[in-house]
Design an enzyme around this catalytic site. Sequence first.
Site, PDB file in Angstrom:
ATOM      1  N   CYS A   1       0.804  -1.164  -0.112  1.00 48.80           N
ATOM      2  CA  CYS A   1       0.187  -0.131  -0.005  1.00 48.80           C
ATOM      3  C   CYS A   1       0.907   0.908   0.113  1.00 48.80           C
ATOM      4  O   CYS A   1       2.244   1.102   0.122  1.00 48.80           O
ATOM      5  CB  CYS A   1      -0.949  -0.132   1.250  1.00 48.80           C
ATOM      6  SG  CYS A   1      -0.173  -0.269   2.770  1.00 48.80           S
TER       7      CYS A   1
ATOM      8  N   TYR B   1       9.711  -3.952  -9.343  1.00 50.89           N
ATOM      9  CA  TYR B   1       8.403  -3.655 -10.144  1.00 50.89           C
ATOM     10  C   TYR B   1       8.793  -3.753 -11.682  1.00 50.89           C
ATOM     11  O   TYR B   1       9.775  -2.647 -12.268  1.00 50.89           O
ATOM     12  CB  TYR B   1       8.121  -2.376  -9.673  1.00 50.89           C
ATOM     13  CG  TYR B   1       6.442  -2.139 -10.290  1.00 50.89           C
ATOM     14  CD1 TYR B   1       5.664  -3.255 -10.695  1.00 50.89           C
ATOM     15  CD2 TYR B   1       5.868  -0.660 -10.568  1.00 50.89           C
ATOM     16  CE1 TYR B   1       4.538  -2.897 -11.045  1.00 50.89           C
ATOM     17  CE2 TYR B   1       4.772  -0.688 -10.841  1.00 50.89           C
ATOM     18  CZ  TYR B   1       3.925  -1.641 -11.162  1.00 50.89           C
ATOM     19  OH  TYR B   1       2.854  -1.472 -11.809  1.00 50.89           O
TER      20      TYR B   1
ATOM     21  N   HIS C   1       2.996  -7.774  -8.120  1.00 48.65           N
ATOM     22  CA  HIS C   1       2.295  -7.900  -8.937  1.00 48.65           C
ATOM     23  C   HIS C   1       2.475  -9.153  -9.781  1.00 48.65           C
ATOM     24  O   HIS C   1       2.219  -9.172 -10.994  1.00 48.65           O
ATOM     25  CB  HIS C   1       1.799  -6.797  -9.647  1.00 48.65           C
ATOM     26  CG  HIS C   1       1.668  -5.507  -8.885  1.00 48.65           C
ATOM     27  ND1 HIS C   1       1.411  -5.570  -7.404  1.00 48.65           N
ATOM     28  CD2 HIS C   1       1.942  -4.323  -9.209  1.00 48.65           C
ATOM     29  CE1 HIS C   1       1.575  -4.298  -7.065  1.00 48.65           C
ATOM     30  NE2 HIS C   1       1.882  -3.546  -7.905  1.00 48.65           N
TER      31      HIS C   1
ATOM     32  N   ASP D   1      -2.508  -2.621  -2.619  1.00 45.08           N
ATOM     33  CA  ASP D   1      -2.292  -1.621  -3.501  1.00 45.08           C
ATOM     34  C   ASP D   1      -2.951  -0.128  -3.133  1.00 45.08           C
ATOM     35  O   ASP D   1      -2.932   0.783  -4.078  1.00 45.08           O
ATOM     36  CB  ASP D   1      -2.352  -1.824  -4.996  1.00 45.08           C
ATOM     37  CG  ASP D   1      -1.752  -0.838  -5.742  1.00 45.08           C
ATOM     38  OD1 ASP D   1      -0.300  -0.617  -5.596  1.00 45.08           O
ATOM     39  OD2 ASP D   1      -2.046  -0.731  -6.941  1.00 45.08           O
TER      40      ASP D   1
END
Length: 310
Positions: free
Chosen positions: A38, A163, A187, A262
């Site tokens: 988050c 990422y 992700h 997220d």
Amino acid sequence: MSAPAPTPRPKTPGWLDWYANPSAPSFRLPAGTVDTHCHVFGPQAAFPFAPERKYTPCDGGKDDLFALRDHLGVARNVIVQATCHGADNSAMTDAVRAAGGRARGIATVRPDVDEAELRRLHGAGVRGVRFNFVRRLVETSPHEDLSIIAKKIAPFGWHVVLYFESADLPDLEDFFASLPTPLVVDHMGRPDVTRPVGGPEFSRFLRFVEHNDVWVKVTCPERLTVTGPAALDGERHAYTDVVPFSSRVVDEFPDRVLWGTDWPHPNLENHMPDDGLLVDHVPQVARTEEQRHKLLVANPMRLYWPGEDV
């Protein structure tokens, strides 16, 4: 006389605000659940965004994050530095401190960061740094600079959060494997969910995880989905096209998977998910009680609060 505060800038056109009234999840999160992905955005009046940013989000500060945490039944958060704040980690560390031991942080630092600053960040609750390879969000990701950072943080026991997009993994995996820290992938490496889950692209990602010290966040189905349905309007079986990928990771690596919301969901334009329904997505991905406890509690506690009981 101090300089006047910068004038708040309007958010990037087309970006949606976070969902203000999330539903109450029907799935009850187990005690000790950690939201490991988050962010906090500002608020701009207190924590201005970086001049070099590529986007301007709406405000989403610590008070809003903690309200969501309590509403969903989450116990702890891992707050990841947002690219809109650059290498100024003030908003993130302020939120981590305000959580009173119930949060950890992931920072952005530059290659010239010194040991004193890393010690300060560690004392504030930071346990890793993020390397961003998504071209629409950062200008460049120079490998030499990132290697320098990784060597500096390794003595602190930190990890590197990666990422990237799945199509870029072949060009990046040798560099990733050379880093002297554990790795956490955001992700699931952003797989193309229109391709077969057993196809070469996702299989390559799974073998990368298998052969390296890698943890995987099974997060952001709202970013990966193509056919949905979206987590809106009471839909408790959302993002069915992403489920085979998420559940495959959970099945293969039950002790190295992590979950997160997220929130506040930056740069979404198509739809903004209801965070309560994102919680209801969890049982589709982790189908047994044991898998869910590892995903939500045991794994993140081992990574971020080692040796501490829930």
